[in-house]
Design a protein around this motif. Structure first.
Motif, PDB file in Angstrom:
ATOM      1  N   ILE A  62     -12.847 -17.837 -73.735  1.00  0.00           N
ATOM      2  CA  ILE A  62     -13.431 -16.910 -74.714  1.00  0.00           C
ATOM      3  C   ILE A  62     -13.678 -15.555 -74.059  1.00  0.00           C
ATOM      4  N   VAL A  63     -14.203 -15.582 -72.851  1.00  0.00           N
ATOM      5  CA  VAL A  63     -14.421 -14.328 -72.113  1.00  0.00           C
ATOM      6  C   VAL A  63     -13.093 -13.603 -71.922  1.00  0.00           C
ATOM      7  N   THR A  64     -12.043 -14.331 -71.611  1.00  0.00           N
ATOM      8  CA  THR A  64     -10.717 -13.735 -71.445  1.00  0.00           C
ATOM      9  C   THR A  64     -10.262 -13.054 -72.734  1.00  0.00           C
ATOM     10  N   ALA A  65     -10.463 -13.707 -73.865  1.00  0.00           N
ATOM     11  CA  ALA A  65     -10.073 -13.121 -75.155  1.00  0.00           C
ATOM     12  C   ALA A  65     -10.876 -11.860 -75.447  1.00  0.00           C
ATOM     13  N   VAL A  66     -12.158 -11.882 -75.130  1.00  0.00           N
ATOM     14  CA  VAL A  66     -12.997 -10.694 -75.315  1.00  0.00           C
ATOM     15  C   VAL A  66     -12.510  -9.579 -74.387  1.00  0.00           C
ATOM     16  N   ALA A  67     -12.199  -9.925 -73.153  1.00  0.00           N
ATOM     17  CA  ALA A  67     -11.716  -8.928 -72.189  1.00  0.00           C
ATOM     18  C   ALA A  67     -10.429  -8.278 -72.673  1.00  0.00           C
ATOM     19  N   LEU A  68      -9.510  -9.062 -73.188  1.00  0.00           N
ATOM     20  CA  LEU A  68      -8.251  -8.496 -73.698  1.00  0.00           C
ATOM     21  C   LEU A  68      -8.521  -7.502 -74.821  1.00  0.00           C
ATOM     22  N   GLU A  69      -9.446  -7.844 -75.696  1.00  0.00           N
ATOM     23  CA  GLU A  69      -9.834  -6.917 -76.761  1.00  0.00           C
ATOM     24  C   GLU A  69     -10.402  -5.629 -76.163  1.00  0.00           C
ATOM     25  N   GLY A  70     -11.187  -5.781 -75.115  1.00  0.00           N
ATOM     26  CA  GLY A  70     -11.772  -4.621 -74.447  1.00  0.00           C
ATOM     27  C   GLY A  70     -10.728  -3.712 -73.824  1.00  0.00           C
ATOM     28  N   PHE A  71      -9.709  -4.303 -73.209  1.00  0.00           N
ATOM     29  CA  PHE A  71      -8.653  -3.489 -72.616  1.00  0.00           C
ATOM     30  C   PHE A  71      -7.877  -2.716 -73.674  1.00  0.00           C
ATOM     31  N   GLU A  72      -7.680  -3.327 -74.831  1.00  0.00           N
ATOM     32  CA  GLU A  72      -7.035  -2.604 -75.938  1.00  0.00           C
ATOM     33  C   GLU A  72      -7.875  -1.397 -76.340  1.00  0.00           C
ATOM     34  N   GLU A  73      -9.183  -1.614 -76.453  1.00  0.00           N
ATOM     35  CA  GLU A  73     -10.077  -0.521 -76.835  1.00  0.00           C
ATOM     36  C   GLU A  73     -10.116   0.562 -75.758  1.00  0.00           C
ATOM     37  N   LEU A  74     -10.196   0.151 -74.500  1.00  0.00           N
ATOM     38  CA  LEU A  74     -10.232   1.119 -73.402  1.00  0.00           C
ATOM     39  C   LEU A  74      -8.958   1.955 -73.376  1.00  0.00           C
ATOM     40  N   ALA A  75      -7.824   1.341 -73.607  1.00  0.00           N
ATOM     41  CA  ALA A  75      -6.564   2.093 -73.640  1.00  0.00           C
ATOM     42  C   ALA A  75      -6.624   3.176 -74.708  1.00  0.00           C
ATOM     43  N   GLY A  76      -7.159   2.851 -75.871  1.00  0.00           N
ATOM     44  CA  GLY A  76      -7.287   3.836 -76.939  1.00  0.00           C
ATOM     45  C   GLY A  76      -8.234   4.959 -76.570  1.00  0.00           C
ATOM     46  N   VAL A  77      -9.357   4.613 -75.965  1.00  0.00           N
ATOM     47  CA  VAL A  77     -10.346   5.608 -75.540  1.00  0.00           C
ATOM     48  C   VAL A  77      -9.726   6.563 -74.519  1.00  0.00           C
ATOM     49  N   LEU A  78      -9.024   6.014 -73.550  1.00  0.00           N
ATOM     50  CA  LEU A  78      -8.408   6.846 -72.513  1.00  0.00           C
ATOM     51  C   LEU A  78      -7.272   7.689 -73.076  1.00  0.00           C
ATOM     52  N   MET A 116     -14.463  -7.728 -68.938  1.00  0.00           N
ATOM     53  CA  MET A 116     -13.231  -7.131 -68.450  1.00  0.00           C
ATOM     54  C   MET A 116     -13.131  -7.136 -66.923  1.00  0.00           C
ATOM     55  N   PHE A 117     -14.283  -6.931 -66.250  1.00  0.00           N
ATOM     56  CA  PHE A 117     -14.204  -6.639 -64.826  1.00  0.00           C
ATOM     57  C   PHE A 117     -15.046  -7.509 -63.889  1.00  0.00           C
ATOM     58  N   THR A 118     -16.027  -8.242 -64.407  1.00  0.00           N
ATOM     59  CA  THR A 118     -16.865  -8.981 -63.463  1.00  0.00           C
ATOM     60  C   THR A 118     -16.944 -10.474 -63.724  1.00  0.00           C
ATOM     61  N   LEU A 119     -16.717 -10.915 -64.939  1.00  0.00           N
ATOM     62  CA  LEU A 119     -16.790 -12.341 -65.239  1.00  0.00           C
ATOM     63  C   LEU A 119     -15.460 -13.027 -64.930  1.00  0.00           C
ATOM     64  N   THR A 120     -15.510 -14.329 -64.812  1.00  0.00           N
ATOM     65  CA  THR A 120     -14.320 -15.110 -64.493  1.00  0.00           C
ATOM     66  C   THR A 120     -13.353 -15.133 -65.674  1.00  0.00           C
ATOM     67  N   THR A 121     -12.129 -14.722 -65.416  1.00  0.00           N
ATOM     68  CA  THR A 121     -11.044 -14.832 -66.388  1.00  0.00           C
ATOM     69  C   THR A 121      -9.796 -15.251 -65.616  1.00  0.00           C
ATOM     70  N   ASP A 122      -8.779 -15.602 -66.345  1.00  0.00           N
ATOM     71  CA  ASP A 122      -7.510 -15.920 -65.679  1.00  0.00           C
ATOM     72  C   ASP A 122      -6.491 -14.802 -65.889  1.00  0.00           C
ATOM     73  N   LEU A 123      -6.981 -13.592 -66.138  1.00  0.00           N
ATOM     74  CA  LEU A 123      -6.092 -12.460 -66.374  1.00  0.00           C
ATOM     75  C   LEU A 123      -5.422 -12.022 -65.074  1.00  0.00           C
ATOM     76  N   PRO A 124      -4.103 -11.934 -65.075  1.00  0.00           N
ATOM     77  CA  PRO A 124      -3.388 -11.466 -63.872  1.00  0.00           C
ATOM     78  C   PRO A 124      -3.271  -9.935 -63.883  1.00  0.00           C
TER      79      PRO A 124
END
Length: 195
Positions: free
Chosen positions: A60-76, A111-119
């Motif tokens: 679940i944290v991984t899914a939230v993180a992926l959503e966050g990266f999408e949002e961050l890309a838009g912000v940047l 996105m950056f501190t919790l455990t995920t399996d994002l490569p």
């Protein structure tokens, strides 16, 4: 609409609802409050339904993180588009990054501190990670000069992350935030070309 299409649409809706609810709960009460039991209660589905979507909290944290990266890309992307010169773009991106982290602390943690399996930094990295890094890379490439742009971007990103982490931990003076960002951008633009 076929029964299969309706079921798939309902499954997609439940998936989004689980992610949205986890994120809201984390932002209001912290990630330790996000449990499958609490999520099941909030979304009014059984825990087995949650497990049919996610293997556990880390997923679940991984899914939230992926959503966050999408949002961050838009912000940047918006920050980069708002600037004319490379120094302005770097400043705008740095400010946008830190504003994003400040506005979304639990999301940033996912996105950056919790455990995920994002490569990270690999060919098989998910598209949202590549998009967010790509936006930073687009800003940093013109500032990198003859230095390796990806390495330059990693250093800029690391510095921004360090500033965010230290500030959130109360280890930096809040009133000096803009001055720190200005100094960081100045240093990134002034660093000589070889390691």
């Amino acid at each position: 609409m076929s029964i299969q299409e309706r079921r798939e649409r309902e499954r997609t809706h439940r998936h989004r609802l689980i992610v949205k609810t986890a994120r809201e709960l984390a932002e209001t009460e912290g990630w330790e409050a996000v449990t499958t039991r609490r999520l099941a209660e909030r979304i009014e589905y059984s825990q087995p339904v949650l497990y049919s979507h996610f293997a556990g909290k880390d997923a679940i944290v991984t899914a939230v993180a992926l959503e966050g990266f999408e949002e961050l890309a838009g912000v940047l992307s918006r920050a980069r588009a708002s600037a004319v010169a490379p120094a302005e773009a770097l400043t705008a991106a740095a400010r946008a990054y830190t504003d994003f982290a400040d506005a979304n602390p639990a999301l940033y943690d996912a996105m950056f501190t919790l455990t995920t399996d994002l490569p990270f930094g690999r060919p098989d990295s998910p598209a949202p990670l590549k998009a967010a890094f790509g936006e930073l890379l687009a800003v940093c490439t013109s500032a990198a000069g003859d230095r390796d742009a990806e390495t330059f971007t990693e250093v800029a990103w690391s510095a921004l992350h360090g500033l965010v982490t230290l500030a959130r931990g109360g280890r930096l003076r809040a009133e000096q935030r803009d001055q720190r960002l200005g100094l960081l951008v100045g240093q990134l633009l002034a660093v000589p070309g070889s390691p």
